[in-house]
Motif scaffolding. Structure first.
Motif, PDB file in Angstrom:
ATOM      1  N   GLU A  76      48.477  54.171  36.617  1.00  0.00           N
ATOM      2  CA  GLU A  76      48.075  54.006  35.227  1.00  0.00           C
ATOM      3  C   GLU A  76      46.567  53.878  35.182  1.00  0.00           C
ATOM      4  O   GLU A  76      45.974  53.110  35.940  1.00  0.00           O
ATOM      5  CB  GLU A  76      48.749  52.790  34.605  1.00  0.00           C
ATOM      6  CG  GLU A  76      50.199  53.041  34.299  1.00  0.00           C
ATOM      7  CD  GLU A  76      50.803  52.002  33.373  1.00  0.00           C
ATOM      8  OE1 GLU A  76      50.088  51.082  32.927  1.00  0.00           O
ATOM      9  OE2 GLU A  76      52.002  52.134  33.100  1.00  0.00           O
ATOM     10  N   PRO A  78      42.919  54.116  32.427  1.00  0.00           N
ATOM     11  CA  PRO A  78      42.483  54.086  31.021  1.00  0.00           C
ATOM     12  C   PRO A  78      42.491  55.495  30.443  1.00  0.00           C
ATOM     13  O   PRO A  78      42.151  56.461  31.134  1.00  0.00           O
ATOM     14  CB  PRO A  78      41.055  53.540  31.097  1.00  0.00           C
ATOM     15  CG  PRO A  78      40.953  52.879  32.427  1.00  0.00           C
ATOM     16  CD  PRO A  78      41.900  53.605  33.336  1.00  0.00           C
ATOM     17  N   ASN A  79      42.896  55.622  29.212  1.00  0.00           N
ATOM     18  CA  ASN A  79      42.911  56.925  28.544  1.00  0.00           C
ATOM     19  C   ASN A  79      41.526  57.155  27.940  1.00  0.00           C
ATOM     20  O   ASN A  79      41.326  57.038  26.740  1.00  0.00           O
ATOM     21  CB  ASN A  79      43.996  56.952  27.475  1.00  0.00           C
ATOM     22  CG  ASN A  79      44.194  58.344  26.909  1.00  0.00           C
ATOM     23  OD1 ASN A  79      43.606  59.301  27.375  1.00  0.00           O
ATOM     24  ND2 ASN A  79      45.029  58.444  25.894  1.00  0.00           N
ATOM     25  N   ARG A  80      40.570  57.442  28.827  1.00  0.00           N
ATOM     26  CA  ARG A  80      39.194  57.672  28.387  1.00  0.00           C
ATOM     27  C   ARG A  80      38.521  58.689  29.305  1.00  0.00           C
ATOM     28  O   ARG A  80      38.951  58.901  30.433  1.00  0.00           O
ATOM     29  CB  ARG A  80      38.404  56.383  28.352  1.00  0.00           C
ATOM     30  CG  ARG A  80      38.239  55.724  29.700  1.00  0.00           C
ATOM     31  CD  ARG A  80      37.279  54.540  29.636  1.00  0.00           C
ATOM     32  NE  ARG A  80      37.322  53.753  30.835  1.00  0.00           N
ATOM     33  CZ  ARG A  80      36.818  54.120  32.013  1.00  0.00           C
ATOM     34  NH1 ARG A  80      36.209  55.274  32.130  1.00  0.00           N
ATOM     35  NH2 ARG A  80      36.908  53.341  33.064  1.00  0.00           N
ATOM     36  N   THR A 105      49.689  61.287  28.854  1.00  0.00           N
ATOM     37  CA  THR A 105      49.146  60.195  28.049  1.00  0.00           C
ATOM     38  C   THR A 105      50.276  59.498  27.310  1.00  0.00           C
ATOM     39  O   THR A 105      51.415  59.933  27.340  1.00  0.00           O
ATOM     40  CB  THR A 105      48.112  60.718  27.038  1.00  0.00           C
ATOM     41  OG1 THR A 105      48.747  61.654  26.171  1.00  0.00           O
ATOM     42  CG2 THR A 105      46.932  61.367  27.740  1.00  0.00           C
ATOM     43  N   GLY A 106      49.933  58.424  26.660  1.00  0.00           N
ATOM     44  CA  GLY A 106      50.926  57.710  25.869  1.00  0.00           C
ATOM     45  C   GLY A 106      51.610  56.587  26.605  1.00  0.00           C
ATOM     46  O   GLY A 106      52.633  56.076  26.167  1.00  0.00           O
ATOM     47  N   ALA A 108      51.903  52.655  28.077  1.00  0.00           N
ATOM     48  CA  ALA A 108      51.721  51.380  27.389  1.00  0.00           C
ATOM     49  C   ALA A 108      50.249  50.988  27.319  1.00  0.00           C
ATOM     50  O   ALA A 108      49.458  51.317  28.193  1.00  0.00           O
ATOM     51  CB  ALA A 108      52.520  50.291  28.102  1.00  0.00           C
ATOM     52  N   ASN A 109      49.889  50.291  26.265  1.00  0.00           N
ATOM     53  CA  ASN A 109      48.540  49.748  26.083  1.00  0.00           C
ATOM     54  C   ASN A 109      47.455  50.822  26.060  1.00  0.00           C
ATOM     55  O   ASN A 109      46.339  50.594  26.523  1.00  0.00           O
ATOM     56  CB  ASN A 109      48.223  48.704  27.163  1.00  0.00           C
ATOM     57  CG  ASN A 109      49.215  47.560  27.154  1.00  0.00           C
ATOM     58  OD1 ASN A 109      49.611  47.097  26.093  1.00  0.00           O
ATOM     59  ND2 ASN A 109      49.628  47.131  28.325  1.00  0.00           N
ATOM     60  N   GLY A 110      47.759  52.005  25.543  1.00  0.00           N
ATOM     61  CA  GLY A 110      46.763  53.055  25.424  1.00  0.00           C
ATOM     62  C   GLY A 110      46.320  53.647  26.747  1.00  0.00           C
ATOM     63  O   GLY A 110      45.230  54.192  26.855  1.00  0.00           O
ATOM     64  N   LYS A 111      47.140  53.546  27.744  1.00  0.00           N
ATOM     65  CA  LYS A 111      46.809  54.070  29.071  1.00  0.00           C
ATOM     66  C   LYS A 111      47.310  55.504  29.212  1.00  0.00           C
ATOM     67  O   LYS A 111      48.068  56.000  28.394  1.00  0.00           O
ATOM     68  CB  LYS A 111      47.457  53.204  30.156  1.00  0.00           C
ATOM     69  CG  LYS A 111      47.056  51.753  30.135  1.00  0.00           C
ATOM     70  CD  LYS A 111      45.929  51.525  31.060  1.00  0.00           C
ATOM     71  CE  LYS A 111      45.624  50.030  31.120  1.00  0.00           C
ATOM     72  NZ  LYS A 111      44.477  49.764  31.910  1.00  0.00           N
ATOM     73  N   ALA A 112      46.875  56.125  30.290  1.00  0.00           N
ATOM     74  CA  ALA A 112      47.397  57.426  30.705  1.00  0.00           C
ATOM     75  C   ALA A 112      48.031  57.218  32.072  1.00  0.00           C
ATOM     76  O   ALA A 112      47.737  56.233  32.760  1.00  0.00           O
ATOM     77  CB  ALA A 112      46.270  58.449  30.780  1.00  0.00           C
TER      78      ALA A 112
END
Length: 148
Positions: A76, A78-80, A105-106, A108-112
């Motif tokens: 997992e 960060p989705n950034r 993506t998608g 939990a908690n905005g992670k990828a």
């Protein structure tokens, strides 16, 4: 970060083949968590990570399709922008080759979620955990593609 089972299924590139696999998994209450398909003119390779490998194994065995299992890393991130680059750079510096990777993506908690196939997943986990505690600094790598 975990080592998880991935199923790779060889598919004939025809309408309905993927639908049959997805229906069989759904009927067996198997949720697909990550999926990618690579194709050629005649064949495709479906790679997926599921929530219940044992049920998936049983469902896929009934379809009479070639299936392989392998261990992959489930990471997992960060989705950034740049999150995946940081992981890949750390592995490169440790001289670890990546066979292939895919990201969904998608989480939990905005992670990828990155699914990464390497030869020695436990070694990669150790490298990444050691680097978590070290200071974050940007690494600049120079491409070496197609040099003769």
């Amino acid at each position: 970060m975990n080592v998880v089972k991935q199923f790779s299924v060889s598919l004939v590139n025809r309408p309905g083949v993927l639908a049959n696999i997805c229906r069989s998994l759904a009927d067996s209450k198997v949720n697909i968590l990550a999926l990618t398909i690579a194709d050629s003119a005649d064949l495709g390779i479906l790679r997926m990570v599921v929530n219940n490998p044992e049920s998936a194994r049983n469902a896929l065995s009934r379809l009479d399709a070639p299936v392989n299992e392998s261990d992959v890393l489930w990471i997992e991130i960060p989705n950034r922008t740049g999150a995946l680059a940081g992981i890949i750079e750390k592995l490169s510096l440790a001289h670890i080759n990546i066979d292939y990777a895919y990201v969904t993506t998608g989480a939990a908690n905005g992670k990828a979620t990155a699914i990464i196939k390497v030869q020695y997943p436990e070694k990669v986990m150790k490298v990444l955990k050691e680097n978590e505690s070290s200071s974050e600094k940007r690494v600049v790598l120079r491409p070496t593609l197609n040099r003769r």
